[in-house]
Design an enzyme around this catalytic site. Structure first.
Site, PDB file in Angstrom:
ATOM      1  N   ASP A 176      -2.182   6.069  -4.202  1.00 33.29           N
ATOM      2  CA  ASP A 176      -1.059   5.355  -3.602  1.00 33.29           C
ATOM      3  C   ASP A 176      -0.680   4.184  -4.522  1.00 33.29           C
ATOM      4  OD1 ASP A 176      -3.316   3.818  -3.081  1.00 33.29           O
ATOM      5  OD2 ASP A 176      -2.629   3.180  -1.106  1.00 33.29           O
ATOM      6  N   ASP A 227      -5.909   2.160  -3.841  1.00 32.15           N
ATOM      7  CA  ASP A 227      -7.125   2.117  -3.026  1.00 32.15           C
ATOM      8  C   ASP A 227      -7.309   3.400  -2.228  1.00 32.15           C
ATOM      9  OD1 ASP A 227      -5.172   1.764  -1.100  1.00 32.15           O
ATOM     10  OD2 ASP A 227      -5.954  -0.130  -0.323  1.00 32.15           O
ATOM     11  N   ASP A 254      -1.104   0.981  -4.665  1.00 32.23           N
ATOM     12  CA  ASP A 254      -2.065  -0.068  -5.044  1.00 32.23           C
ATOM     13  C   ASP A 254      -3.444   0.487  -5.375  1.00 32.23           C
ATOM     14  OD1 ASP A 254      -2.582   0.493  -2.320  1.00 32.23           O
ATOM     15  OD2 ASP A 254      -3.505  -1.460  -2.029  1.00 32.23           O
ATOM     16  N   SER A 266       0.821  -1.203   0.000  1.00 33.41           N
ATOM     17  CA  SER A 266       0.000   0.000   0.000  1.00 33.41           C
ATOM     18  C   SER A 266       0.861   1.262   0.000  1.00 33.41           C
ATOM     19  CB  SER A 266      -0.961  -0.044   1.189  1.00 33.41           C
ATOM     20  OG  SER A 266      -1.961   0.928   1.070  1.00 33.41           O
TER      21      SER A 266
END
Length: 462
Positions: free
Chosen positions: A250, A254, A252, A106
């Site tokens: 970010d 999400d 990833d 993340s």
């Protein structure tokens, strides 16, 4: 260097000693434990898992280890390759898979990676399932398949497109209105998979895209957490390009943050507020965010006659309460939009589409839109943990000191004062205490955070 084992998966730094870091052996052990857990859910002839990754330098290595571990357990793998967390979440039910694994740490820096584990609905595992996997990983219960029962790996590169189609097909995403506005947007993809997915979505919506750090090579050009202090480059770029606004995700994808046309932060907390404003205006209902999120979502929800409730921090906790309260939109104040109409997971792509639909409807600039919302300011600070720091004892002391205030203790300690609040909690993903505060001005929020930092230091004697 660090290895963190939690109910949400395993996260750590690459290299070093086995058991102390995320080494190949640790990745195999926890992937195998997940495979064992998966088979225990129901007995069937074959099993399938979707596996994807962000663009981290270690991603290919960890993904190959994870996929081939599952193959060794007789589990078939759908390799979606370079992907986003929400894309894998969408892919799991579309593939009728038994689960999914996303290789991403993340917002953590490039030396980190992690295994994020999903169930057959494409949602994060709950605490009981996560605890069972941790237990399996430390046991002797892992058995692999014989030569005639090995799994197979199938490559599928279509899921960026399939995910985008699902977003564009949502009734509240007003494609025609967005196309008519001819927006110009700068995108900071932090050199990860968002640099592919977000521009693809925007181009399908007729948006002129200016790319910044959209090469998915895993070399993050700045700290990948989308906070104001890390986003000076895109702030300048938005102004230079005379863009309508900027989009930051970010690694990833999400989490989602916006930069207004003047190069100022829209406010990561207000990503969810704006998207909820749009959704609630058309489908009135309830909302949920976590305890560390802005009060502005409560205010907007009540404006439309809905009920707001806060959960413990953590996506799985937010989703659980969202389902219980039958909400129309929810998420986390860190820019995480969860729109149940698509799926129960934080999704920057659906957030972008809803935000653009709102802008097309309001026909105002991003800075003007921000002024229409209740004005709260948040401070997000942290204290590094040390072995000598008794966090639980500190929180108990704080709880006793403020027992006459409005307290919530389902996740650390949150103190709600009449015009401000402070939330103190241990992080689930990093060895730190987080101190979140909110007040009517940035100075007041910062001062409140500093006041509690000093109080914690005094209690701990540091």
């Amino acid at each position: 260097m660090t290895l963190i084992k939690s109910i949400s998966g395993i996260r750590g730094t690459i290299g070093g000693r086995v058991g102390d870091n995320l080494t190949p052996i640790d990745a195999v052990k926890f992937a195998a434990a997940y495979g064992v857990w998966l088979k225990r859910q129901r007995e069937k002839d074959s099993y399938k898992v979707v596996v994807g990754r962000d663009a981290r330098i270690s991603g290919k290595m960890i993904q190959n280890l994870v996929m081939n571990t599952l193959v060794g357990q007789g589990i078939h793998v759908v390799n979606v390759g370079l992907s986003t967390t929400p894309t894998v979440e969408v892919a799991v039910p579309m593939e009728h898979a038994d689960g999914g694994i996303i290789l991403t740490a993340s917002h953590n820096p490039k030396q980190w990676n992690a295994l994020k584990l999903l169930n057959d609905k494409g949602e994060f595992l709950d605490g009981d399932d996560g605890a069972e996997i941790l237990k399996i990983a430390e046991s002797d219960d892992i058995v692999f398949a014989d030569i005639d029962s090995l799994g197979k790996i199938t490559k599928n590169d279509a899921y960026f497109d399939l995910h985008i189609i699902e977003v564009l097909d949502l009734p509240l995403v007003n494609v025609k209105a967005i196309e008519a506005e001819r927006f110009k947007v700068v995108v900071d993809g932090v050199n990860s998979s968002g640099g592919i997915a977000i521009p693809l979505l925007l181009e399908r919506l007729g948006v002129h895209v200016v790319k910044l750090y959209c090469e998915p090579n895993g070399h993050f050009p700045h700290n990948p957490e989308p906070l104001k202090e890390h986003l000076t480059d895109i702030s300048k770029k938005v102004v230079e390009e005379h863009a309508d606004f900027g989009i930051v995700v970010d690694p990833d994808v999400d989490r989602l943050a916006f930069i207004d046309e003047n190069g100022e932060m829209f406010g990561e907390e207000y990503t969810l507020v704006a998207c909820a404003d749009y959704v609630l205006s058309r489908t009135p209902g309830n909302t949920v965010s976590n305890m560390s999120s802005t009060r502005a979502l409560r205010d907007i929800t009540e404006k439309y006659g809905g009920k707001y409730e806060a959960s413990a921090v953590g996506e799985v906790n937010v989703v659980k309460l969202m389902k219980k309260n039958k909400v129309v939109i929810g998420g986390e104040g860190n820019g995480g939009i969860i729109y149940p109409e698509l799926h129960y997971g934080r999704d920057a792509l659906v957030g972008v589409a809803l935000f653009l639909s709102l802008l097309a409807d309001k026909k105002m600039s991003v800075s003007e839109l921000r002024k229409t919302y209740p004005s709260y300011f948040m401070s997000k600070k942290k204290i590094e943990l040390t072995p000598q720091l008794d966090v639980d004892g500190i929180l108990k002391t704080i709880e006793k000191r403020y027992q006459n205030e409005q307290l919530t203790t389902i996740d650390g300690v949150k103190i709600d004062f009449p015009d401000r609040w402070v939330h103190l909690r241990k992080s689930n993903t990093e060895p730190i205490i987080r101190i979140y505060t909110e007040a009517k001005s940035q100075e007041e929020a910062n001062a409140l955070a500093d006041e509690f930092i000093e109080e914690i230091r005094a209690i701990a004697g540091i």
